[in-house]
Design a protein around this motif. Sequence first.
Motif, PDB file in Angstrom:
ATOM      1  N   HIS A 129       0.694  -1.263   0.175  1.00 13.93           N
ATOM      2  CA  HIS A 129       0.028  -0.063  -0.015  1.00 13.93           C
ATOM      3  C   HIS A 129       0.872   1.238  -0.190  1.00 13.93           C
ATOM      4  O   HIS A 129       0.650   2.305  -0.610  1.00 13.93           O
ATOM      5  CB  HIS A 129      -0.887  -0.054   1.132  1.00 13.93           C
ATOM      6  CG  HIS A 129      -1.929   1.101   1.202  1.00 13.93           C
ATOM      7  ND1 HIS A 129      -2.906   1.257   0.633  1.00 13.93           N
ATOM      8  CD2 HIS A 129      -1.804   2.118   2.307  1.00 13.93           C
ATOM      9  CE1 HIS A 129      -3.648   2.323   1.233  1.00 13.93           C
ATOM     10  NE2 HIS A 129      -2.723   3.031   2.165  1.00 13.93           N
ATOM     11  N   HIS A 172       1.148   4.122  -2.802  1.00  8.84           N
ATOM     12  CA  HIS A 172       0.932   5.775  -2.574  1.00  8.84           C
ATOM     13  C   HIS A 172       1.933   6.576  -3.402  1.00  8.84           C
ATOM     14  O   HIS A 172       1.513   7.504  -3.917  1.00  8.84           O
ATOM     15  CB  HIS A 172       1.111   6.133  -1.146  1.00  8.84           C
ATOM     16  CG  HIS A 172      -0.095   6.102  -0.592  1.00  8.84           C
ATOM     17  ND1 HIS A 172      -1.237   6.643  -0.806  1.00  8.84           N
ATOM     18  CD2 HIS A 172      -0.550   5.591   0.724  1.00  8.84           C
ATOM     19  CE1 HIS A 172      -2.108   6.593   0.152  1.00  8.84           C
ATOM     20  NE2 HIS A 172      -1.812   5.822   0.998  1.00  8.84           N
ATOM     21  N   SER A 203       0.732   9.508   5.899  1.00  2.60           N
ATOM     22  CA  SER A 203      -0.868   9.152   5.697  1.00  2.60           C
ATOM     23  C   SER A 203      -1.308   8.979   7.278  1.00  2.60           C
ATOM     24  O   SER A 203      -0.591   9.364   8.150  1.00  2.60           O
ATOM     25  CB  SER A 203      -0.782   7.532   5.098  1.00  2.60           C
ATOM     26  OG  SER A 203      -0.171   6.744   5.875  1.00  2.60           O
ATOM     27  N   ASP A 241      -6.415   7.259   0.124  1.00  2.00           N
ATOM     28  CA  ASP A 241      -6.479   6.006  -0.532  1.00  2.00           C
ATOM     29  C   ASP A 241      -7.291   5.848  -1.658  1.00  2.00           C
ATOM     30  O   ASP A 241      -8.424   6.244  -1.694  1.00  2.00           O
ATOM     31  CB  ASP A 241      -6.995   4.825   0.771  1.00  2.00           C
ATOM     32  CG  ASP A 241      -5.942   4.666   1.898  1.00  2.00           C
ATOM     33  OD1 ASP A 241      -4.905   5.371   1.593  1.00  2.00           O
ATOM     34  OD2 ASP A 241      -6.391   4.399   2.805  1.00  2.00           O
TER      35      ASP A 241
HETATM   36 ZN    ZN Z   1      -3.130   5.020   2.517  1.00  5.33          ZN
END
Ligand code: ZN
Length: 345
Positions: A114, A118, A139, A307
Amino acid sequence: MNVDGVVLGIETSCDETAVGIVRGRKLLANVISSSVDEHAKFGGVVPEIASRAHLEAMPAIISTALDDAGLTLADVDAVAVTAGPGLIGALLVGVSSASALSVALNKPLYGVNHLSAHIAVDCLGTTGPLRPSIGLLVSGGHSSILQINDITTDVHTLGQTMDDAAGEAFDKIARILNLGFPGGPAIDREAKLGSGAAIAFPRALMQGDDLVEHPFDFSFSGLKTAVSRYLQATPDFIRADVAASFQEAVVDVLLRKAIRACQESGIDSLVIAGGVAANSRLREEAVLRCHRAGIELRTPEIGLCTDNGAMVAALGSLALSAGIAPSLTGLSASSSPGIERIIWQ
Ligand code: ZN
Ligand code: KG4
């Protein structure tokens, strides 16, 4: 190798059920359904509620993304999915959905990190080789300075937060200031009404031995305490000034350390990514400071910072076009993998 393949990316690591579709580095669709309203009354994301919402939303989100892209499942060349980090139950909904699609379509599956995703979203709309860069990844769960030699194979951490993540700090201060959840966008808005210079909140790990020992690490818990103390000691505080001064302290530390990482590594390109990269003050100040330091600044457009599925599809597409071996069928999720694990093998 397939540089212009259609990749469908699924993201379910937290409270967004998201599907993005790209062809090579071109974005074709980006559909997001958020369960944030269901969590708001709890002041944070409730994992069980998030998992259930993913299950309920997934089929419609996939169909809408395909419709938006003007494609059918038969056009998909590979499936990518966030395999970690994130809430394990939430991740597993995405991984199961992606695995099922991959088996049914007989197409490769890429389980992706993840955090790298990003950063990878920044490649959308670009052509030509991607340059090594320093990544400031900010984040709700992470605040890291990364050295990105190759986004699909070679990323390592130069520094990270020792306590709260930047987004978490925004969320906590917003709660104290009664600004609601998620706190980042609320503080961003409130801060526009106040002055960032009104209150001199502390900047941690920026001086003396602390800076020497932790040149690229962050700590935001002392700042949170300083804000709480200020509010207790100042009954007639001006909320917008507190929001703006808190935001200023976070932005200042993030940028000073990120630019220093560029200077010390000799890498003159900085990518700022993750939900906090949507912050208007961070974006504005980054332009000024990077310009002054002769550093190329790259920030994904605001809608692609928080996200989304496009970022997962983007990283899957980079892996596909680099000829990287896909993940094995039976791929599992991992709640806290290291950043070095970019594509699940
Ligand atoms: Zn994230
Ligand atoms: O990347 P993201 O969507 O989810 C995680 O992977 O954590 O980041 C969410 C975080 C939240 O803490 C949210 O408050 C913060 O990003 N955020 C912002 C802004 N928009 C979202 N923080 C500051 N300013 C914003 N405009």
